[in-house]
Design an enzyme around this catalytic site. Structure first.
Site, PDB file in Angstrom:
ATOM      1  CB  CYS A   1       9.433 -11.713  11.070  1.00 18.63           C
ATOM      2  SG  CYS A   1       7.716 -12.124  10.967  1.00 18.63           S
TER       3      CYS A   1
ATOM      4  CG  HIS B   1       3.796  -8.209   7.359  1.00 16.38           C
ATOM      5  ND1 HIS B   1       4.555  -8.189   8.503  1.00 16.38           N
ATOM      6  CD2 HIS B   1       3.979  -7.007   6.769  1.00 16.38           C
ATOM      7  CE1 HIS B   1       5.171  -7.020   8.605  1.00 16.38           C
ATOM      8  NE2 HIS B   1       4.832  -6.280   7.570  1.00 16.38           N
TER       9      HIS B   1
HETATM   10  C1  CIR Z   1       6.038  -4.755  13.267  1.00 15.86           C
HETATM   11  O1  CIR Z   1       4.898  -4.456  13.661  1.00 15.86           O
HETATM   12  O2  CIR Z   1       6.511  -4.273  12.242  1.00 15.86           O
HETATM   13  C2  CIR Z   1       6.849  -5.733  14.073  1.00 15.86           C
HETATM   14  N1  CIR Z   1       6.559  -5.595  15.456  1.00 15.86           N
HETATM   15  C3  CIR Z   1       6.570  -7.149  13.627  1.00 15.86           C
HETATM   16  C4  CIR Z   1       7.030  -7.419  12.236  1.00 15.86           C
HETATM   17  C5  CIR Z   1       6.808  -8.824  11.834  1.00 15.86           C
HETATM   18  N2  CIR Z   1       7.363  -9.069  10.553  1.00 15.86           N
HETATM   19  C6  CIR Z   1       6.843  -9.901   9.654  1.00 15.86           C
HETATM   20  O3  CIR Z   1       5.725 -10.387   9.813  1.00 15.86           O
HETATM   21  N3  CIR Z   1       7.528 -10.090   8.533  1.00 15.86           N
END
Ligand code: CIR
Length: 253
Positions: free
Chosen positions: A248, A161
């Site tokens: 996150c 992201h």
């Molecule tokens: C994903 O791949 O969507 C989750 N394992 C990690 C999300 C991390 N979120 C973020 O960077 N905002």
């Protein structure tokens, strides 16, 4: 960044079945719960009232609540996760957010993950990534401009992201992964650069008087120390294993 509230969601029993590219091994759920509780208490120490949602085991990645919405001072935008395995998490969070803000929605065929959106004062950086598509960006830009916010978009190629590699510190300063160093969109912003070998450290959060940083990245930490903002260092090992960082784990507003 003045915030008074946060929403978090506990990691569930299925947490280790979530999406990851990290190759750091399976997370330990007991330790993840402990680190999550420390994180929540830290948000409280920073002055936030924290709403803790129960775990949602049918969504292993739902602990990463940031991806489900963009909450501004004026409006909340319910996101539309770019990975189908996460589609539906945004429905869980909707009710909690509706207590604080009116809601608007990213609609098909747009996709937006909240992790691709970085607010810096009245400006929003929007990442175009594997999760956030052009149509999603278009919808979001139009919503934000309707509410008086400016925005600019940035291609995200090296990280999951945008906020895995770019975050707002305050006072027009950004902490950026070196991939963004020469990006013309950032030319008028102060920058502190995180080297590739400490890439994970680029995800920080500024909450009121404090800066939350991940443990184990001495070069980035010593650069941030020079800003004279109190740092709080948190062990994030079990979230790093699932590609998640400090930002996150909460929605802050
Ligand atoms: C994903 O791949 O969507 C989750 N394992 C990690 C999300 C991390 N979120 C973020 O960077 N905002």
């Amino acid at each position: 960044m003045n915030f008074s509230n946060a929403i978090v969601q506990k990691p569930g029993i299925s947490y280790s079945e979530g999406i990851t590219t990290s190759n750091l091994g399976k997370p330990d759920i007991t330790l993840a719960l402990k680190q999550h509780e420390t994180y929540c208490r830290t948000l409280e120490k920073c002055g936030l009232t924290v709403e803790r949602l129960e775990a949602a085991p049918s969504f292993p990645d739902s602990v990463f609540v940031e991806d489900t919405a963009i909450i501004t001072g004026k409006i909340a935008v319910i996101a539309r996760p770019g990975d189908l395995r996460r589609r539906g998490e945004e429905k869980i969070i909707e009710e909690s957010i509706s207590k604080y803000r009116s809601l608007v929605y990213i609609k098909e065929p747009g996709t937006v993950d909240g992790g691709d959106i970085c607010q810096a004062g009245n400006h929003f950086f929007i990442g175009i990534s594997e999760r956030t598509n052009h149509e999603g960006v278009k919808q979001l830009e139009s919503i934000l401009s309707e509410y008086g916010y400016s925005s600019s978009f940035i291609e995200v190629n090296h990280t999951l992201h945008l906020k895995s590699g770019l975050n707002y510190i305050g006072d027009n300063y950004l902490l950026i992964h070196e991939q963004f160093l020469n990006n013309p969109v950032l030319k008028d912003w102060g920058k502190i650069v995180v080297p590739e070998k400490e890439a994970y450290a680029a995800n920080i959060i500024r909450i009121n008087d404090y800066l939350l940083v991940a443990e184990g990245f001495p070069e980035t930490q010593s650069k941030l120390k020079q800003l004279n903002i109190p740092l709080i260092v948190l062990d994030m090992s079990e979230f790093q294993k699932m590609d998640g960082g400090l930002s996150c784990l909460s929605l802050r507003f």
